[in-house]
Scaffold this motif. Sequence first.
Motif, PDB file in Angstrom:
ATOM      1  N   UNK A 104       0.849  -1.259  -0.069  1.00 41.96           N
ATOM      2  CA  UNK A 104      -0.118   0.058   0.012  1.00 41.96           C
ATOM      3  C   UNK A 104       0.786   1.417   0.036  1.00 41.96           C
ATOM      4  N   UNK A 105       1.949   1.223   0.809  1.00 39.71           N
ATOM      5  CA  UNK A 105       2.812   2.460   0.913  1.00 39.71           C
ATOM      6  C   UNK A 105       3.512   2.405  -0.425  1.00 39.71           C
ATOM      7  N   UNK A 106       3.860   1.468  -0.924  1.00 36.68           N
ATOM      8  CA  UNK A 106       4.702   1.744  -2.327  1.00 36.68           C
ATOM      9  C   UNK A 106       3.754   1.939  -3.518  1.00 36.68           C
ATOM     10  N   UNK A 107       2.554   1.574  -3.633  1.00 35.30           N
ATOM     11  CA  UNK A 107       1.621   2.282  -4.637  1.00 35.30           C
ATOM     12  C   UNK A 107       1.363   3.674  -4.294  1.00 35.30           C
ATOM     13  N   UNK A 108       1.430   4.060  -3.216  1.00 39.07           N
ATOM     14  CA  UNK A 108       0.946   5.302  -2.798  1.00 39.07           C
ATOM     15  C   UNK A 108       2.207   6.217  -3.283  1.00 39.07           C
ATOM     16  N   UNK A 109       3.402   5.786  -3.095  1.00 39.07           N
ATOM     17  CA  UNK A 109       4.597   6.455  -3.332  1.00 39.07           C
ATOM     18  C   UNK A 109       4.552   6.496  -4.816  1.00 39.07           C
ATOM     19  N   UNK A 110       4.404   5.550  -5.831  1.00 37.78           N
ATOM     20  CA  UNK A 110       4.360   5.636  -7.087  1.00 37.78           C
ATOM     21  C   UNK A 110       3.382   6.592  -7.567  1.00 37.78           C
ATOM     22  N   UNK A 111       2.309   6.721  -7.048  1.00 37.46           N
ATOM     23  CA  UNK A 111       1.223   7.817  -7.273  1.00 37.46           C
ATOM     24  C   UNK A 111       1.017   7.722  -8.994  1.00 37.46           C
ATOM     25  N   UNK A 112       1.171   9.140  -9.373  1.00 44.61           N
ATOM     26  CA  UNK A 112       0.940   9.352 -10.695  1.00 44.61           C
ATOM     27  C   UNK A 112       2.155   9.366 -11.451  1.00 44.61           C
ATOM     28  N   UNK A 113       3.402   8.893 -10.799  1.00 47.89           N
ATOM     29  CA  UNK A 113       4.667   8.901 -11.624  1.00 47.89           C
ATOM     30  C   UNK A 113       4.707   7.722 -12.474  1.00 47.89           C
ATOM     31  N   UNK A 114       3.832   6.863 -12.412  1.00 51.38           N
ATOM     32  CA  UNK A 114       4.093   5.761 -13.261  1.00 51.38           C
ATOM     33  C   UNK A 114       2.633   5.723 -14.327  1.00 51.38           C
ATOM     34  N   UNK A 115       2.702   5.214 -15.484  1.00 51.26           N
ATOM     35  CA  UNK A 115       1.582   5.167 -16.075  1.00 51.26           C
ATOM     36  C   UNK A 115       0.493   4.081 -15.533  1.00 51.26           C
ATOM     37  N   UNK A 116      -0.528   4.295 -16.073  1.00 50.00           N
ATOM     38  CA  UNK A 116      -1.580   3.311 -15.618  1.00 50.00           C
ATOM     39  C   UNK A 116      -1.257   2.026 -15.881  1.00 50.00           C
ATOM     40  N   UNK A 117      -0.975   1.712 -16.969  1.00 45.28           N
ATOM     41  CA  UNK A 117      -0.655   0.308 -17.229  1.00 45.28           C
ATOM     42  C   UNK A 117       0.507  -0.274 -16.662  1.00 45.28           C
ATOM     43  N   UNK A 118       1.572   0.572 -16.334  1.00 47.41           N
ATOM     44  CA  UNK A 118       2.584  -0.111 -15.424  1.00 47.41           C
ATOM     45  C   UNK A 118       2.379  -0.252 -14.175  1.00 47.41           C
ATOM     46  N   UNK A 119       1.253   0.646 -13.688  1.00 53.28           N
ATOM     47  CA  UNK A 119       1.003   0.629 -12.216  1.00 53.28           C
ATOM     48  C   UNK A 119       0.036  -0.449 -11.944  1.00 53.28           C
ATOM     49  N   UNK A 120      -0.776  -0.933 -12.911  1.00 53.02           N
ATOM     50  CA  UNK A 120      -1.698  -1.910 -13.068  1.00 53.02           C
ATOM     51  C   UNK A 120      -1.128  -3.268 -13.068  1.00 53.02           C
ATOM     52  N   UNK A 121      -0.042  -3.326 -13.816  1.00 59.72           N
ATOM     53  CA  UNK A 121       0.959  -4.537 -13.735  1.00 59.72           C
ATOM     54  C   UNK A 121       1.807  -4.623 -12.562  1.00 59.72           C
TER      55      UNK A 121
END
Length: 662
Positions: free
Chosen positions: A330-347
Amino acid sequence: MLLHEITLENFGAYFGTQRLSLNPKPGKPIILIGGLNGCGKTTLLDAIQLALYGSRARCSSRGNRPYEAFLRDSVNRQAAPKQAGVKLWFSTTVEGQQRHYRIERHWSVTGKTLRESLAVFINGEHDKTVSDTWADYVEDLLPLEVASLFFFDGEKIESLADPERAAPVIESAVQSLLGVSTVEQLRTDLLALQRRQKVSREDKAALELIATIEAQLEENEVARADAYQRVAAAKAGLLHEKKELKVIEAAFAKEGGDLFRRRAELEAQQAQAKSRLEAVSATLANTVAAGPLPLLLLKEQLESLRAQVAREEDAVRAEQLLEALHQRDKELLALLGNGVPNDGLEHITQFMEEDRARRAADADVPRMIQMPATGIQQINSLEHVLESECRRAKEVLDESGELRAQLDALDRQLAGVPAEDAIADLIARQDKVRQRVDDLNRELRATEEAHAARVREHAQLQAAREKAYAKRAKGLAEIEHRTRVVSYSDRARNTLEKFGELLLQRHISRLEVAVLDSFNRLMRKDRLVKDLRIDTSKFTLTLMDADGEDLNPARLSAGERQLLAVSLLWGLARVAGNRLPSVIDTPLGRLDSRHRQNLVERYFPQASHQVLLLSTDEEIDDELLKRLIPSIAQTYTLVHDDTTFTTTIERGYGWGKTRYVA
């Protein structure tokens, strides 16, 4: 004795310095020296004797000439200045030690003056004392009479072929070589000692006292001898009884007597083994079996338990890890936020969910045991405890097995114990013989003490006699001493006379057997002479044929008489047992081929450990040389120059087709 080397310097036909090595080899005792007549073979034999005995040497070329004239004529005619010499190197055993002797005898002629010198070296060092007394010294090493039986030529064999002429040689040999003359010399010396004594009647009282003590000493001698005999009888009786006891004890053991006597001991061992077995069994039941050892019966269940506990521990750790991963993701996804494209964040999100799903499967284990940490440690250490208990149980079981085996062996031994009535007779006999052995032991100690008392009494009487002598005047004591010398000398001379007769008869009997055996070995006619006798008074030789009748030596051929002479010398050497070298000059005259072959094959290789064989070309020919070669250590040929009348020594032997060099 062993001859090593002889050197001739302008001696006889040998001009200049001529040297011969005379060392034999193992299994090869013969030194073969060949030469035509007149080449110097006999001169070589004379040189050995001259080196050893000087003026007493029985040199064949001397004849009746004075010793000085013989030495003058022995100098080679071409020698300048007129001087000659012989050197002989030999070794022998003296007082248990090997000694090497080198004798150097030289002489020179100046006008009518002849000067001779002798030097003796022992182990390489000059010994002046021995050099000055060599004539007496050599008699102890090798008496002249003995040497004459080992250094001989064909002429001596010819003279011995006549039994009548052989009698003086037999007498001389028996007297000197076999030690009979020593006994007679002792008798002569005692007689001379007696004649020098003078008996006096002075101091009658002192003499009577001494006579009394002497009588007591004689009585003591008889008593000591009797006591000694009783000691010997007691020892013999004791030995007999001990042998009988040994036989009875063997029979006793065969019937199981040893087990019978050990029954109490065996029963005690049996009781002790049973007691120990009970203690071991109690240990197994009360200690080993009451501990954790029975858990070995649940080995599979324990393994299953250990596996289940391990899975539950893994599941607990997996649950704890899932919670930590969920929070981290949860903390890692929050840090990534908008800096990663949606496709990459989904993967990334999908990967994290799949990873947590796999870990959740590991945590999905039923919690049936839920064992605390201390219990898990106990399960892990249980294996070591069981291994220790298993070793302890094995040790106790092994001890139990050994005790049971010991009990079985004791049971078998006790079962083999015979009944008392079955061996009662043996027990009685054994006890009876043991009692006799004890009695004889006491008797032996008593007789030994009695003998010891006689020995002490003898010492006291001797001391009393010495004291009586001390009280007398010096002169009277000397007179009494002479009286006893005369008395003891008479007794000693009588004893020596009887001993000499017995010694002579013993040696003659052995000599008869040895000469007959030697003669039959050399003869080609089997059993021509069946027996042989030597008269102990005249030392004449008597032969007997196959019918037991006297055989006149005249009926023997010249060759057979010569073989008889050789047999006589051979037999004397065999009986004497002296390890002396044999020097044989021209030994095969008048012998036919068969006799020569027998002499070559049977006598020469066995005549001594060292044999110097001096032969002409007609004696040891090609055929005999071939037969002799296995026993030859060295070969020489004496080559004579008829123009200068000198002889030189060359290696090898042979004039015909065969020439052998050793």
